[in-house]
Design a protein around this motif. Structure first.
Motif, PDB file in Angstrom:
ATOM      1  N   VAL A  61       0.832  -1.206   0.000  1.00  0.00           N
ATOM      2  CA  VAL A  61       0.000   0.000   0.000  1.00  0.00           C
ATOM      3  C   VAL A  61       0.867   1.257   0.000  1.00  0.00           C
ATOM      4  N   SER A  62       1.930   1.221   0.796  1.00  0.00           N
ATOM      5  CA  SER A  62       2.820   2.388   0.844  1.00  0.00           C
ATOM      6  C   SER A  62       3.467   2.617  -0.511  1.00  0.00           C
ATOM      7  N   GLU A  63       3.922   1.508  -1.132  1.00  0.00           N
ATOM      8  CA  GLU A  63       4.531   1.647  -2.461  1.00  0.00           C
ATOM      9  C   GLU A  63       3.508   2.160  -3.474  1.00  0.00           C
ATOM     10  N   GLY A  64       2.268   1.573  -3.418  1.00  0.00           N
ATOM     11  CA  GLY A  64       1.217   2.048  -4.322  1.00  0.00           C
ATOM     12  C   GLY A  64       0.879   3.503  -4.064  1.00  0.00           C
ATOM     13  N   ALA A  65       0.853   3.904  -2.790  1.00  0.00           N
ATOM     14  CA  ALA A  65       0.564   5.298  -2.466  1.00  0.00           C
ATOM     15  C   ALA A  65       1.649   6.225  -3.002  1.00  0.00           C
ATOM     16  N   ASN A  66       2.898   5.782  -2.890  1.00  0.00           N
ATOM     17  CA  ASN A  66       3.999   6.581  -3.440  1.00  0.00           C
ATOM     18  C   ASN A  66       3.872   6.716  -4.955  1.00  0.00           C
ATOM     19  N   ASN A  67       3.574   5.537  -5.577  1.00  0.00           N
ATOM     20  CA  ASN A  67       3.394   5.588  -7.034  1.00  0.00           C
ATOM     21  C   ASN A  67       2.221   6.482  -7.411  1.00  0.00           C
ATOM     22  N   MET A  68       1.147   6.368  -6.654  1.00  0.00           N
ATOM     23  CA  MET A  68      -0.025   7.188  -6.927  1.00  0.00           C
ATOM     24  C   MET A  68       0.289   8.666  -6.713  1.00  0.00           C
ATOM     25  N   SER A  69       1.042   8.931  -5.632  1.00  0.00           N
ATOM     26  CA  SER A  69       1.426  10.318  -5.382  1.00  0.00           C
ATOM     27  C   SER A  69       2.284  10.862  -6.506  1.00  0.00           C
ATOM     28  N   LYS A  70       3.206  10.007  -6.977  1.00  0.00           N
ATOM     29  CA  LYS A  70       4.050  10.420  -8.089  1.00  0.00           C
ATOM     30  C   LYS A  70       3.214  10.669  -9.341  1.00  0.00           C
ATOM     31  N   GLY A  71       2.257   9.699  -9.602  1.00  0.00           N
ATOM     32  CA  GLY A  71       1.385   9.885 -10.773  1.00  0.00           C
ATOM     33  C   GLY A  71       0.526  11.116 -10.629  1.00  0.00           C
ATOM     34  N   ALA A  72       0.026  11.363  -9.424  1.00  0.00           N
ATOM     35  CA  ALA A  72      -0.789  12.550  -9.210  1.00  0.00           C
ATOM     36  C   ALA A  72       0.021  13.816  -9.428  1.00  0.00           C
ATOM     37  N   ASN A  73       1.277  13.805  -8.976  1.00  0.00           N
ATOM     38  CA  ASN A  73       2.148  14.968  -9.209  1.00  0.00           C
ATOM     39  C   ASN A  73       2.394  15.165 -10.704  1.00  0.00           C
ATOM     40  N   ASP A  74       2.667  14.011 -11.352  1.00  0.00           N
ATOM     41  CA  ASP A  74       2.853  14.108 -12.809  1.00  0.00           C
ATOM     42  C   ASP A  74       1.591  14.644 -13.468  1.00  0.00           C
ATOM     43  N   LEU A  75       0.425  14.140 -13.026  1.00  0.00           N
ATOM     44  CA  LEU A  75      -0.836  14.606 -13.590  1.00  0.00           C
ATOM     45  C   LEU A  75      -1.037  16.095 -13.320  1.00  0.00           C
ATOM     46  N   ALA A  76      -0.669  16.537 -12.100  1.00  0.00           N
ATOM     47  CA  ALA A  76      -0.802  17.955 -11.780  1.00  0.00           C
ATOM     48  C   ALA A  76       0.100  18.803 -12.670  1.00  0.00           C
ATOM     49  N   GLU A  77       1.349  18.310 -12.881  1.00  0.00           N
ATOM     50  CA  GLU A  77       2.267  19.045 -13.752  1.00  0.00           C
ATOM     51  C   GLU A  77       1.737  19.093 -15.182  1.00  0.00           C
ATOM     52  N   GLY A  78       1.233  17.896 -15.636  1.00  0.00           N
ATOM     53  CA  GLY A  78       0.668  17.876 -16.997  1.00  0.00           C
ATOM     54  C   GLY A  78      -0.530  18.791 -17.111  1.00  0.00           C
ATOM     55  N   SER A  79      -1.352  18.813 -16.056  1.00  0.00           N
ATOM     56  CA  SER A  79      -2.515  19.707 -16.085  1.00  0.00           C
ATOM     57  C   SER A  79      -2.089  21.164 -16.130  1.00  0.00           C
ATOM     58  N   ALA A  80      -0.996  21.463 -15.420  1.00  0.00           N
ATOM     59  CA  ALA A  80      -0.481  22.843 -15.458  1.00  0.00           C
ATOM     60  C   ALA A  80      -0.005  23.200 -16.857  1.00  0.00           C
ATOM     61  N   ASP A  81       0.719  22.241 -17.473  1.00  0.00           N
ATOM     62  CA  ASP A  81       1.161  22.466 -18.849  1.00  0.00           C
ATOM     63  C   ASP A  81      -0.039  22.652 -19.770  1.00  0.00           C
ATOM     64  N   GLN A  82      -1.041  21.777 -19.586  1.00  0.00           N
ATOM     65  CA  GLN A  82      -2.255  21.901 -20.395  1.00  0.00           C
ATOM     66  C   GLN A  82      -2.905  23.265 -20.195  1.00  0.00           C
ATOM     67  N   ALA A  83      -2.952  23.705 -18.937  1.00  0.00           N
ATOM     68  CA  ALA A  83      -3.571  25.005 -18.663  1.00  0.00           C
ATOM     69  C   ALA A  83      -2.827  26.124 -19.383  1.00  0.00           C
ATOM     70  N   ALA A  84      -1.482  26.076 -19.361  1.00  0.00           N
ATOM     71  CA  ALA A  84      -0.686  27.103 -20.049  1.00  0.00           C
ATOM     72  C   ALA A  84      -0.933  27.071 -21.557  1.00  0.00           C
ATOM     73  N   ALA A  85      -0.952  25.822 -22.090  1.00  0.00           N
ATOM     74  CA  ALA A  85      -1.199  25.707 -23.540  1.00  0.00           C
ATOM     75  C   ALA A  85      -2.584  26.206 -23.900  1.00  0.00           C
ATOM     76  N   VAL A  86      -3.559  25.902 -23.065  1.00  0.00           N
ATOM     77  CA  VAL A  86      -4.929  26.360 -23.325  1.00  0.00           C
ATOM     78  C   VAL A  86      -5.004  27.879 -23.274  1.00  0.00           C
ATOM     79  N   GLU A  87      -4.266  28.474 -22.307  1.00  0.00           N
ATOM     80  CA  GLU A  87      -4.247  29.938 -22.236  1.00  0.00           C
ATOM     81  C   GLU A  87      -3.673  30.544 -23.509  1.00  0.00           C
ATOM     82  N   GLU A  88      -2.571  29.953 -23.990  1.00  0.00           N
ATOM     83  CA  GLU A  88      -1.993  30.428 -25.243  1.00  0.00           C
ATOM     84  C   GLU A  88      -2.978  30.255 -26.396  1.00  0.00           C
ATOM     85  N   LEU A  89      -3.612  29.082 -26.438  1.00  0.00           N
ATOM     86  CA  LEU A  89      -4.574  28.812 -27.504  1.00  0.00           C
ATOM     87  C   LEU A  89      -5.751  29.791 -27.422  1.00  0.00           C
TER      88      LEU A  89
END
Length: 585
Positions: free
Chosen positions: A343-371
């Motif tokens: 569970v701890s390993e899965g939580a770490n992986n999930m946290s990492k994926g969530a961080n990656d998702l947050a970063e990707g969402s931020a990138d998406q938000a910037a691209a959408v603003e430009e668009l």
């Protein structure tokens, strides 16, 4: 009466050295010996009494009876001779003479019978001699009677009277003294016999009294011994029984500190020793159980009891139960530890994926603003183009200058269309990135759902989050597809705009030939510009939807990151708690 050790009553040490059967045998053997001695004394007294009574009857009583019969027969003999002397009838005289002869014979037989029951042979010989002399005198008297003539008349003759007188004189002078001598002999025998049997009676009484006293004494001693033996037997049996009962009662009341003060080489001593041993063993087992449970309470499940040698017989099941408890709890805790790690390993992986998702969402938000900015520019330009087309219609009279201005504006439109085309390509690239991020998010959501299913009850909340992330990823994918469609439509419109611009350029070139045609073309261009402006407004709405989805993705990613962080903290806490337990390897 008491003797040290093996005395009559002081035999506690001997009784304690015997088993229960030996105690009973010993007590009853002693009572049997007393009973035998008592019975022997009573038998001796009885035999002696019976012997004395028999002697008194067979000798004293018989001798006196025979002497009395001899006296009676002597008196009868005298009477028969006197009756024969006074008889007038010959038959009567002869009858009495015959009875007298028979009496003499009977006296001889009675003398022989007296000799059998009287021990003084000299006195018996004297009596027989005197009886024999009396018998001889009686025979002489009988002969005298034969000399008396028969006289059946009432008046006796002188000869008859003389013969009778002679016979009477013979009786009085000869037979009577002989009878008196026999009577004297009988008197002497009776006197001696009475003196002897009186002494014999006194001796018998003394002996009987002594035997009776001894018998009574033995009976008293036997009863005393029976009572003392009963008390001693009861004491030797009840003392350990009471001690064992007290120990058993203490055990029944929950006390294991049992002290049985009894030691003997018998079954009760063995029972007391076994009870003391069993209580000691139970006490050790209870102490070991308490120590083991305290160890379990401290979280140490590395092994069961530290003293398995205590658990023997039926107690072996307790030791086996310890082993089962330790084995099952160790397995469960190890599985929980492994699950916590997973569970701890899965939580770490999930946290990492969530961080990656947050970063990707931020990138998406910037691209959408430009668009969005680009779309706003294009929309503004399209609106201006429509306004220009309207103006072109109103300025158709000044075609030349308007044509030149239109050519200039069309050049600007061409440049704008090029920029719109480049912006549309950028938007398409951004949409591809959004779609890739949505796919990655959906994959992360799937992995999170799998890990939540593995976590079981603890992962239910995380499974809900993973499901929401999956839904958002699907929405992002759908929005990306819609954006693709809008971009394709925009590119089509841009191509159409380019065609219109080309036609406009051709119209401006040939404007000199036909003003009406130019006016018509400009009107058509204005309509197309309006349509393009409307399309751009729709593109702007799609971009707003993409922006909302990206913002939702970002918020969900942040929420997932927070949940995964909390799950990581809980997994760490669970691992810390599990680490407090010591289990089997």
């Amino acid at each position: 009466m008491a003797k040290s050790g093996n005395g009559l009553f002081n035999d506690d040490e001997k009784l304690n050295s015997l088993n229960v059967s030996g105690k009973i045998t010993y007590i009853f053997k002693r009572l049997r010996n007393f009973s035998v001695v008592t019975v022997v004394l009573l038998l001796i007294a009885l035999v002696f009494t019976i012997t004395g009574m028999r002697d008194l009857y067979n000798k004293a009583y018989e001798s006196e009876r025979i002497q009395g019969e001899i006296r009676i027969d002597i008196q009868a003999l005298s009477k028969h001779y006197l009756w024969a002397l006074s008889a007038h009838e010959p038959d009567v005289k002869n009858e009495h003479l015959q009875k007298a002869a028979d009496g003499i014979t009977t006296l001889g037989d009675e003398a022989n019978a007296l000799a059998k029951v009287y021990n003084d042979s000299q006195a018996i010989s004297q009596l027989k001699s005197d009886l024999s002399s009396m018998s001889t005198v009686a025979d002489g008297l009988t002969e005298k009677f034969k000399e008396i003539p028969d006289d059946s008349g009432s008046m006796a003759t002188d000869k008859t009277m003389e013969a009778k007188n002679d016979a009477f004189d013979y009786f009085n002078d000869s037979l009577y003294p002989a009878i008196d001598t026999v009577a004297t002999d009988l008197k002497n025998i009776s006197s001696v016999n009475t003196s002897y049997w009186k002494k014999y009676y006194i001796v018998m009484m003394i002996i009987a009294i002594i035997l009776a006293i001894l018998s009574v004494g033995m009976v008293v001693i036997m009863f005393i011994s029976m009572n003392v033996s009963r008390l001693k037997l009861t004491d030797t049996i009840m003392k350990p029984v009471n001690a064992i009962r007290k120990g058993s009662n203490d055990m029944a009341n929950g006390s294991l500190n049992v002290n049985i003060n009894y030691s003997a080489n018998d079954e009760l001593g063995d029972l007391a020793a076994d009870l003391a041993k069993s209580t000691g063993m139970i006490s050790d087992i209870v102490k070991d159980i308490i120590a083991t449970l305290e160890k379990f309470a401290d979280g140490d499940f590395s092994n069961g009891t530290n003293h398995p040698e205590l658990y023997i017989g039926d107690y072996e099941a307790v030791s086996k139960s310890y082993g089962d408890i330790v084995g099952k709890l160790s397995t469960t805790l190890n599985q929980v530890r492994e699950s916590a790690g997973t569970v701890s390993e899965g939580a770490n992986n999930m946290s990492k994926g969530a961080n990656d998702l947050a970063e990707g969402s931020a990138d998406q938000a910037a691209a959408v603003e430009e668009l969005t900015a680009s779309i706003d520019t294009v929309t503004e330009q399209t609106r201006r183009m429509a306004e220009s087309a309207d103006k072109s219609v109103s300025m158709s009279e000044n075609v030349k200058s308007a044509a030149e201005n239109s050519a200039f504006k069309m050049g600007m439109v061409t440049d704008a269309m090029g920029r719109i085309t480049e912006a549309s390509k950028s938007i398409e690239q951004i949409t591809n990135n959004i779609e890739a991020i949505a796919n990655q998010t959906e994959l992360l959501a799937l992995n999170a759902s799998i890990e939540a299913a593995r976590a079981g009850e603890a992962g239910k909340g995380f499974a809900v989050v993973a499901e929401e992330i999956s839904k958002l990823a699907n929405q992002s994918t759908e929005a990306a597809k819609s954006t693709h469609q809008l971009i394709n439509d925009t590119l089509d419109e841009i191509r159409n705009g380019n065609d219109v611009v080309a036609e406009t350029m051709e119209a401006l070139t040939s404007m000199k030939n036909s003003v009406e045609e130019v006016v018509s073309v400009m009107a058509e261009s204005g309509n197309l510009a309006k349509d393009q402006a409307q399309s751009m407004e729709e593109i702007d709405k799609g971009i707003d939807q993409i922006s909302n989805v990206v913002q939702n993705n970002s918020a969900t990613a942040q929420e997932s990151s927070a949940v995964s962080q909390e799950l990581t903290d809980q997994s760490a806490e669970l691992a810390k708690l599990i680490g407090m337990f010591k289990t089997q390897v």
